[in-house]
Motif scaffolding. Structure first.
Motif, PDB file in Angstrom:
ATOM      1  N   LEU A  98      38.409 -40.942   4.815  1.00 19.90           N
ATOM      2  CA  LEU A  98      37.649 -40.201   3.810  1.00 19.90           C
ATOM      3  C   LEU A  98      38.387 -40.180   2.471  1.00 19.90           C
ATOM      4  N   GLY A  99      39.730 -40.119   2.519  1.00 14.24           N
ATOM      5  CA  GLY A  99      40.482 -40.184   1.272  1.00 14.24           C
ATOM      6  C   GLY A  99      40.292 -41.506   0.556  1.00 14.24           C
ATOM      7  N   SER A 100      40.301 -42.601   1.314  1.00 10.50           N
ATOM      8  CA  SER A 100      40.093 -43.924   0.716  1.00 10.50           C
ATOM      9  C   SER A 100      38.675 -44.073   0.180  1.00 10.50           C
ATOM     10  N   LEU A 101      37.704 -43.533   0.917  1.00 21.23           N
ATOM     11  CA  LEU A 101      36.314 -43.585   0.465  1.00 21.23           C
ATOM     12  C   LEU A 101      36.145 -42.838  -0.853  1.00 21.23           C
ATOM     13  N   GLY A 102      36.670 -41.618  -0.916  1.00 24.19           N
ATOM     14  CA  GLY A 102      36.562 -40.844  -2.151  1.00 24.19           C
ATOM     15  C   GLY A 102      37.307 -41.496  -3.303  1.00 24.19           C
ATOM     16  N   ALA A 103      38.487 -42.065  -3.017  1.00 22.63           N
ATOM     17  CA  ALA A 103      39.263 -42.717  -4.076  1.00 22.63           C
ATOM     18  C   ALA A 103      38.537 -43.947  -4.617  1.00 22.63           C
ATOM     19  N   ALA A 104      37.866 -44.707  -3.734  1.00 20.35           N
ATOM     20  CA  ALA A 104      37.122 -45.889  -4.191  1.00 20.35           C
ATOM     21  C   ALA A 104      35.973 -45.492  -5.106  1.00 20.35           C
ATOM     22  N   VAL A 105      35.252 -44.422  -4.744  1.00 16.78           N
ATOM     23  CA  VAL A 105      34.152 -43.952  -5.593  1.00 16.78           C
ATOM     24  C   VAL A 105      34.694 -43.442  -6.923  1.00 16.78           C
TER      25      VAL A 105
END
Length: 499
Positions: free
Chosen positions: A389-396
């Protein structure tokens, strides 16, 4: 509490000990690595040598390491002492939960005890940052370690007087040294790889660490299937509800930890609260959390099917994540606190019920290994949630801030802005006053979009978990606990009279 009390102390430690970037990372992470790697070993060891004995040994180690860490004079020493704290923590957590299983053979009493245990654990995590901020405002950074000493001293004094000894008294049952080594070799590189991917993205070293950890994990599973005296009895997973309870608690921690990365930063970097202010405000959701576990326990004791309680709790957490989708960069603080409170209430209900379910399905003599499995699953869930979820949020965030950042940024500034919201605010502070608001608004709005992406991911996991529980686990409302065999007393003779 020791997991979260260090959150605000790292800058003070860096100022005095001057660690390198890698050393600073290890100061923070080594505790969790050692803790997660040794949980299974310590849980099984407690079953063999006695849970109270292991609890007292761990308390002594934890207190000694805490006192020494407070006065560490260099980064290397502090890292080593944090590792020793992880060893102590790995003895304390499964020992306490296993003792709860043995001290309360009555199912209703045990359900209440597990609710108290879960509430205390949650409260400690919430209290850590507040206590850390208070201490750091008045004392030096070592004080965040010294707060452990009164609790450990009380434990060392009172546990021998109030807690009877429990252990697996099966004849000829030896400790599985090879299984212990394999569990450590499986857990440490896997957790390390997941955490590094969360921080640095997919690179070769953490990916290879995860592959190695999974290979050792497969070897560990095979060892448990074939060993004469395994650390973890494979028969535990034949009991209906035990395996799902571990997986569902891991899913709950996946969502909670993955979203918490954003909610805590939102309070500080979007709303502009100081670290101590953010920690104090984060206590507000405790009002909902404090009611959650008792309500779940009361419903279970009234005969409500556990599947409906857990499925409803997952749905409640999903409602909290849905509420978070309404948070904007200009929202007041109460909306995000409400979302976090609803999420935390749902997660606490899930974990209380699943913990009680898992303990009720195992024989008392195996409670240590079962407790360690629960704790290890939660550690993996938290690490994986932070990474995914951290990587997903960082990508967005990177995509949104790239599209909306002002075009007239200095050379190289956009690269820094795209890394984190904290970097973006630092760059904005260096800009002329007329250009600053546009970058701050763009970065904060992009961060909230990333937080929304993490909330959607957590929401999906909660709904899937709720559907699984409601369709696959009905009928687990009041499964009777296995009786303690008369020929294998759980209380050792020398402490049988302690009550």
């Amino acid at each position: 509490m020791d997991v979260s009390v260090l959150y605000f102390a790292v800058p003070f430690i860096s100022r005095d000990l001057h660690p390198t970037a890698a050393q600073q990372l290890w100061i923070f992470d080594i505790y969790g690595f050692v803790l997660s790697g040794l949980l299974l070993t310590m849980g099984a060891l407690g079953d063999r040598i006695g849970r109270r004995r292991l609890l007292l040994l761990g308390a002594a180690a934890f207190g000694t390491a805490s006192a020494a860490a407070a006065y560490a004079h260099n980064a290397e020493t502090l890292i080593a002492l944090r590792a020793l704290l992880g060893v102590g923590g790995a003895t304390l957590m499964p020992s306490t939960l296993a003792l709860v299983r043995n001290l309360f053979p009555d199912e209703r009493q045990r359900g209440t005890a597990v609710a108290v245990w879960s509430g205390t654990l949650t409260g400690g995590v919430a209290l850590g940052p507040v206590l850390s901020g208070f201490l750091l405002n008045h004392f030096w950074w070592g004080s965040v370690f010294l707060v452990n000493l009164p609790a450990m001293a009380l434990l060392l004094i009172l546990a021998p007087l109030l807690v009877p000894e429990f252990k697996d008294s099966s004849p000829g049952h030896r400790f599985d040294l090879l299984g212990s080594a394999l569990s450590l070799a499986a857990t440490l590189p896997t957790v390390y790889g997941i955490k590094r991917i969360a921080a640095d993205g997919f690179t070769a070293p953490p990916t290879l660490a995860i592959v190695a950890g999974l290979a050792f994990g497969a070897a560990f599973v095979q060892r448990q299937r074939t060993a004469e005296h395994p650390m973890v009895n494979p028969a535990l997973f034949h009991r209906r509800g035990f395996g799902p309870a571990i997986a569902l608690n891991a899913a709950a921690m996946f969502a909670l930890a993955g979203f918490s990365v954003f909610s805590t930063q939102y309070l500080q970097l979007v709303l502009g609260k100081s670290a101590l202010e953010a920690a104090l405000w984060s206590l507000a959701p405790s009002a909902l959390v404090g009611c959650a576990a008792p309500v779940a326990t009361a419903l279970s004791q009234r005969g409500v099917d556990r599947a409906y309680i857990v499925g409803g709790a997952f749905a409640l957490a999903a409602l909290g994540y849905a509420t978070a989708l309404g948070v904007t960069a200009g929202s007041g603080i109460w909306l995000v606190l409400l979302a976090c409170g609803v999420v935390a209430a749902g997660i606490v209900m899930v974990m209380t019920q699943n913990t009680d379910l898992a303990l009720s399905t195992v024989p008392p003599q195996g409670a240590g290994a079962a407790s360690a499995l629960l704790e290890t699953g939660q550690e993996f869930g938290a690490a994986l949630g932070t990474a995914v979820l951290g990587s997903l949020g960082a990508a967005v965030y990177r995509r949104e801030v790239t599209d909306s950042a002002p075009a007239a940024l200095p050379d190289g500034a956009l690269h820094s802005v795209r890394q984190t919201l904290g970097n973006a605010l630092t760059v904005a502070d260096r800009l002329p006053s007329q250009a600053r608001p546009a970058l701050v608004h763009a970065a904060r709005t992009a961060f909230v979009q990333g937080m929304h992406a993490a909330a959607i991911g957590a929401l999906a996991v909660m709904l899937l978990a709720s559907g699984f529980v409601l369709t696959r686990l009905r009928g687990l409302a009041s499964a009777p606990s296995p009786a303690i065999p008369a020929e294998e007393p759980a209380i050792m003779p020398e402490t049988a009279g302690v009550r």
